[in-house]
Design a protein around this motif. Structure first.
Motif, mmCIF file in Angstrom:
data_model
loop_
_atom_site.group_PDB
_atom_site.id
_atom_site.type_symbol
_atom_site.label_atom_id
_atom_site.label_comp_id
_atom_site.label_asym_id
_atom_site.label_seq_id
_atom_site.Cartn_x
_atom_site.Cartn_y
_atom_site.Cartn_z
ATOM 1 N N LEU A 139 1.013 -1.056 -0.142
ATOM 2 C CA LEU A 139 0.025 0.176 -0.065
ATOM 3 C C LEU A 139 0.786 1.449 0.069
ATOM 4 C CD1 LEU A 139 -2.841 0.685 0.401
ATOM 5 C CD2 LEU A 139 -2.734 1.102 2.768
ATOM 6 N N PHE A 140 1.615 1.331 0.855
ATOM 7 C CA PHE A 140 2.688 2.503 1.128
ATOM 8 C C PHE A 140 3.566 2.499 -0.197
ATOM 9 C CE2 PHE A 140 2.865 2.477 5.852
ATOM 10 C CZ PHE A 140 1.673 2.899 5.896
ATOM 11 N N LEU A 141 4.339 1.520 -0.959
ATOM 12 C CA LEU A 141 4.946 1.569 -2.293
ATOM 13 C C LEU A 141 3.993 2.205 -3.300
ATOM 14 C CD1 LEU A 141 7.288 0.745 -3.686
ATOM 15 C CD2 LEU A 141 6.245 -1.149 -4.338
ATOM 16 N N GLY A 142 2.594 1.824 -3.166
ATOM 17 C CA GLY A 142 1.776 2.540 -4.198
ATOM 18 C C GLY A 142 1.448 3.821 -4.022
ATOM 19 N N ILE A 143 1.389 4.311 -2.661
ATOM 20 C CA ILE A 143 1.269 5.699 -2.295
ATOM 21 C C ILE A 143 2.285 6.450 -2.798
ATOM 22 C CG2 ILE A 143 1.061 7.223 -0.256
ATOM 23 C CD1 ILE A 143 -0.496 5.246 1.027
ATOM 24 N N SER A 144 3.614 6.041 -2.449
ATOM 25 C CA SER A 144 4.984 6.944 -2.899
ATOM 26 C C SER A 144 5.151 6.786 -4.314
ATOM 27 C CB SER A 144 5.960 6.375 -2.149
ATOM 28 O OG SER A 144 6.314 4.959 -2.480
ATOM 29 N N ILE A 145 4.416 5.752 -5.051
ATOM 30 C CA ILE A 145 4.491 5.971 -6.284
ATOM 31 C C ILE A 145 3.558 6.953 -6.955
ATOM 32 C CG2 ILE A 145 4.005 4.703 -8.708
ATOM 33 C CD1 ILE A 145 5.583 2.351 -7.086
ATOM 34 N N GLY A 146 2.327 7.017 -6.470
ATOM 35 C CA GLY A 146 1.348 7.774 -6.859
ATOM 36 C C GLY A 146 1.472 9.001 -6.576
ATOM 37 N N LYS A 147 2.281 9.515 -5.559
ATOM 38 C CA LYS A 147 2.785 10.821 -5.208
ATOM 39 C C LYS A 147 3.601 11.288 -6.295
ATOM 40 C CE LYS A 147 3.212 11.966 -0.499
ATOM 41 N NZ LYS A 147 3.493 11.637 0.845
ATOM 42 N N ASN A 148 4.485 10.395 -6.767
ATOM 43 C CA ASN A 148 5.254 10.836 -7.735
ATOM 44 C C ASN A 148 4.719 10.969 -9.215
ATOM 45 O OD1 ASN A 148 7.625 10.954 -9.585
ATOM 46 N ND2 ASN A 148 8.777 9.808 -7.987
ATOM 47 N N SER A 149 4.589 12.122 -9.584
ATOM 48 C CA SER A 149 3.942 12.382 -10.783
ATOM 49 C C SER A 149 4.758 11.817 -11.954
ATOM 50 C CB SER A 149 3.530 13.739 -11.224
ATOM 51 O OG SER A 149 4.708 14.638 -10.827
ATOM 52 N N ASP A 150 6.127 11.965 -12.014
ATOM 53 C CA ASP A 150 6.824 11.523 -12.792
ATOM 54 C C ASP A 150 6.633 9.888 -13.028
ATOM 55 O OD1 ASP A 150 8.216 13.618 -13.379
ATOM 56 O OD2 ASP A 150 9.954 13.260 -12.187
ATOM 57 N N ILE A 151 6.450 9.014 -12.409
ATOM 58 C CA ILE A 151 6.268 7.524 -12.479
ATOM 59 C C ILE A 151 4.863 7.384 -12.880
ATOM 60 C CG2 ILE A 151 6.049 5.492 -11.134
ATOM 61 C CD1 ILE A 151 8.284 6.406 -9.219
ATOM 62 N N VAL A 152 3.817 8.472 -12.191
ATOM 63 C CA VAL A 152 2.375 8.023 -12.664
ATOM 64 C C VAL A 152 2.311 8.172 -14.207
ATOM 65 C CG1 VAL A 152 0.128 9.075 -12.442
ATOM 66 C CG2 VAL A 152 1.739 8.669 -10.254
ATOM 67 N N ASN A 153 2.905 9.285 -14.643
ATOM 68 C CA ASN A 153 2.736 9.621 -16.002
ATOM 69 C C ASN A 153 3.466 8.522 -16.987
ATOM 70 O OD1 ASN A 153 1.566 11.958 -15.404
ATOM 71 N ND2 ASN A 153 3.337 13.301 -15.171
ATOM 72 N N ASN A 154 4.550 7.826 -16.447
ATOM 73 C CA ASN A 154 4.942 6.683 -17.211
ATOM 74 C C ASN A 154 4.507 5.290 -16.995
ATOM 75 O OD1 ASN A 154 7.202 7.175 -18.738
ATOM 76 N ND2 ASN A 154 8.404 7.783 -16.930
ATOM 77 N N MET A 155 3.288 5.370 -16.442
ATOM 78 C CA MET A 155 2.855 4.136 -15.955
ATOM 79 C C MET A 155 2.646 3.108 -17.030
ATOM 80 S SD MET A 155 2.548 3.403 -12.959
ATOM 81 C CE MET A 155 2.085 2.161 -11.832
#
Lengths: 90, 201
Positions: free
Chosen positions: A40-56
């Motif tokens: 859950l926390f790994l997901g949260i820290s990824i979700g907060k990082n817009s660079d990674i989200v845009n690269n999903m």
């Protein structure tokens, strides 16, 4: 490094306390709860990082490709072992 | 399979929470995660110590049994390394790190993230979950094409629990024992390999 140390601490403790079966149900609960929270926390820290989200989509594609090559590599590498292990083909 | 999908859903829920900023930024997630990871590997250590009879299996099957996890590991690392060459944004270290997951998606992805590489951690999570799901679904085809060791190879570390069910179903009991031994060996190897790769490369 600390991770490895704690890991083997668990192995040693489990081996020593093998007779107390309860310890294994406790470790089961411990791993399940901490695993859920960690993911859950790994997901949260990824979700907060817009660079990674845009690269999903890229990340997903890489995941699929790396799964493919790693599995295929493993499968191909074990093929010679059929000559070493006794055959039991049906 | 339901179990790995459940974990994927939790991960996706986390991403949603992160995107919509539903959690106060005063909470230091990375610090909490670090301690949770310690708890997790501690619990995993205890659980692994339960797999009895490993020594007995080694005695019966001889030391060459170690060749299986060894070749599976080498195959994963080489495969990932080769694919990594095609990506300019994935270094040699990360290619090896992704290969070193060996199907152990939870531990490998969390350890890689803990080293500060969230994106590679996410790729590791997805790719290793796929290894498990693909083995569960395609086990019969994999066995037909590559023999009874092949699903053990594609499954990797999960060959001792989640994928063991299909491996028993489509091969035989002796193979299942080999499969369990392989899973335990790889599960111990994954944290060692990832530490080695990220600490020293």
């Amino acid at each position: 490094m600390i991770v490895i140390g704690i890991f083997f601490l668990g192995v040693v403790l489990g081996t020593i306390c093998k007779k107390y079966h309860k310890i294994f149900s406790y470790s089961e609960i411990l791993t399940t709860v901490s695993l859920y929270l960690l993911l859950l926390f790994l997901g949260i820290s990824i979700g907060k990082n817009s660079d990674i989200v845009n690269n999903m989509t890229q990340i997903g594609l890489k995941g699929v490709l790396f799964a493919g090559v790693a599995s295929l590599g493993s499968i191909l590498f074990i093929l010679p072992l059929y000559y070493i292990f006794p055959k039991k083909e049906k | 399979m339901w179990n790995s999908l459940k974990l994927l859903l939790i991960f996706l829920a986390g991403i949603a929470i992160g995107i919509f900023q539903l959690i106060p930024s005063s909470i230091n997630i990375d610090k909490i995660s670090e301690y949770l990871l310690y708890l997790l590997v501690f619990g995993i250590g205890i659980t692994i110590s339960r797999s009895e009879g490993i020594l007995k299996i080694i005695k019966t099957y001889h030391l060459k049994l170690f060749l299986l996890p060894l070749m599976i590991t080498l195959g994963s690392l080489v495969g990932s390394l080769l694919l990594g060459l095609f990506y300019s944004d994935i270094s040699l270290k990360h290619s090896l790190g992704l290969g070193a997951g060996l199907g152990y998606y939870s531990l490998s992805s969390l350890m890689i993230s803990q080293y500060g590489f969230k994106e590679i951690g996410a790729i590791a999570l997805i790719s290793n979950i796929i290894r498990e799901i693909a083995t569960l679904i395609f086990a019969p085809i994999i066995i037909k094409c590559f023999g009874s060791f092949a699903p053990i190879a594609s499954a990797g570390a999960t060959s001792m629990d989640t994928t063991l069910a299909v491996i028993i179903k489509y091969t035989d009991k002796e193979n299942a024992i080999i499969s369990m031994f392989n899973g335990v060996t790889l599960s111990i190897l994954v944290p060692l390999l990832i530490t080695l790769i990220y600490q020293f490369l």
